[in-house]
Design a protein around this motif. Structure first.
Motif: not given
Length: 499
Positions: A309-317, A456-460, A465-468, A472-477
């Motif tokens: 599960s990811f923190i809302d609106g981020t790419d951080r698990p 790394d695969v899961v985060v990518e 999905k965030l980009g779509e 987008t979170a180019p610099d992390g969460p």
């Protein structure tokens, strides 16, 4: 009862009469929650004096005094409560009161160390107080239900005050029985709540305790001394989640990480209990694991359910349980702390931090659920304690070190996650010998649905999905850190109902 009382002689006499009237009004036994703190002591002393004033023929209804032992109580307080319960029992017998004392504790599989070190539950936080239900609510409620089964109904006498918990006051008000000092319990059937000091202020409590000697021989001035130089209060009997955290309390658990600093234990150490410093050091180690930047250093990126599960609106698990390696470190540190206490504690102090039954259960969980092929617990315990615990042979329960090494080699050759194969083998082992195996396919499917890809695969994929979605979170969460909010708890199947 509305408003705060002024504890004059007339008010006190009225309270005593009310207690007597409630006691004589029916045959329902009483269960008094006793933590050893000021509020529960005041409540028990009021009840004791009220019953003592009744004719012996009217003192027939049983009164059970129960104290919750979480098995991680502060040693000084644990000794104080044990001594107090012994005095209560002896005095009740001598004075002809129908009072008996009982300690309630969590079952081994629900204990703090089995959950923290065995299952990897993270140290409790204000929003995820998983310890409250397992260590306090369930053991107390088990005792109450057993009395309900025996008598049909019970009255719980609690030392709760409306001035200390607005939530508790609101709940009791909602469940108040019209024209009665009793309330219905919010969740336990056939259990009623009576709070004789509900309207007392803190000054009222201390006034009563310091002006009225303890009928079982304790020194209430000693109790007052225990509260000095501490910001907190006490942990009452906890029977629902409306009870506030007792992390600042002298009468709480020494491992409590609900607060950032344990001012109570610090005060005890400053007051001369230097031997408790190793406990504070271990507690602070647990608190360090709650720092947002440290969580994924100590914890898995997957939850116990096997999903991410990811923190809302981020790419951080959102972090899951402690890693097995860190759990091994915690067990080693805990046993080292226990040895250090045994060397430095004054005679008579309880320095046993973890019981043998808990070590056996931790070993079972590591072997069957966490892939501990090397069977680490006996080795860790042997090095720390220098003794054998008569470990149960478990040849068929989990892979051994040699088989585990071979499996890792084969999985690496074929690019298959080792843990996936281990869990599939566990499904087969659990189904072996059964005449009907129609459920095995569903269990296999459930295992395959879990997340087995590298982080790394899961985060990518998450970033894509965030980009779509235009996030987008180019610099992390991105977005606000909300790792401990209820929807993101690492163990959704065991979420605490704490506010």
């Amino acid at each position: 009862m509305a408003g705060n009382v002024t504890l004059d002689r007339a008010t006190l006499a009225n309270r005593i009469r009310e207690i007597q009237d409630v006691y004589r009004s029916d045959a329902r036994p009483w269960v008094i929650g006793f933590s050893g703190g000021k509020d529960s002591t005041c409540t028990l002393q009021l009840v004791w004096n009220a019953l003592s004033a009744l004719p012996e023929i009217e003192r027939v209804k049983p009164v059970y005094v129960i104290s919750s032992d979480t098995l991680v109580e502060t040693p000084v307080i644990s000794r104080y409560i044990d001594e107090t319960l012994a005095r209560i029992s002896a005095a009740a017998l001598k004075q002809g009161l129908p009072v008996t004392t009982h300690k309630v504790s969590p079952n081994t599989e629900r204990s703090f160390w089995v959950n923290l070190i065995g299952r990897g539950y993270p140290a409790p936080t204000r929003r995820f107080r998983w310890c409250t239900e397992r260590l306090k609510i369930e053991p107390a409620n088990d005792f109450i239900r057993s009395r309900v089964a025996e008598f049909g109904e019970v009255v719980m006498v609690l030392g709760v005050r409306s001035g200390e918990s607005a939530t508790r006051a609101q709940v009791m008000s909602l469940h108040r029985i019209k024209d009665s000092p009793l309330s219905r319990h919010s969740s336990l059937l056939n259990a009623f709540v009576y709070a004789p000091i509900e309207a007392f202020t803190t000054d009222d409590v201390w006034t009563y305790l310091l002006q009225n000697a303890s009928p079982w021989g304790n020194d209430n001035r000693q109790l007052s001394q225990m509260y000095r130089n501490a910001a907190g209060g006490e942990c009452p009997l906890v029977v629902d989640t409306t009870t506030p955290s007792c992390g600042n309390s002298r009468f709480g658990c020494w491992v409590c990480t609900v607060v950032m600093r344990d001012k109570s234990m610090e005060a005890m150490i400053d007051a001369g209990e230097e031997w408790m410093q190793p406990l504070l050091d271990f507690r602070d180690l647990l608190a360090e694991t709650q720092a947002p930047e440290a969580k994924l250093r100590y914890r898995e990126f997957k939850r116990r359910s096997g999903h991410v599960s990811f923190i809302d609106g981020t790419d951080r698990p959102a972090p899951g349980p402690y890693t097995l390696d860190f759990c091994k470190t915690l067990l080693e540190r805990l046993l080292a702390t226990q040895i250090e206490l045994q060397r430095s504690a004054p005679p008579g102090e309880d320095t046993l931090l973890i019981h043998d039954a808990e070590l056996h259960e931790i070993r079972r969980l590591w072997r069957t659920e966490r892939g501990d092929w090397s069977d680490s617990v006996p080795a860790i315990v042997g090095r720390a304690l220098g003794r054998d615990l008569d470990w149960v042979a478990e040849d068929e329960v989990a892979l051994g070190a040699e088989a585990g090494a071979l499996l890792q080699e084969v999985c690496a050759e074929h690019g298959v996650p080792v843990d996936l194969v281990v869990q599939l083998l566990d499904v087969e082992r659990a189904s072996h010998g059964l005449k009907r195996r129609n459920a095995v396919h569903a269990r296999i499917e459930e295992v395959l649905r879990r997340e087995w890809r590298p982080l790394d695969v899961v985060v990518e994929e998450r970033r894509r999905k965030l980009g779509e979605a235009g996030l987008t979170a180019p610099d992390g969460p991105v977005g606000k850190e909300r790792d401990d909010r209820a929807p993101l708890l690492p163990f959704p199947e065991t979420e605490d109902a704490a506010p």
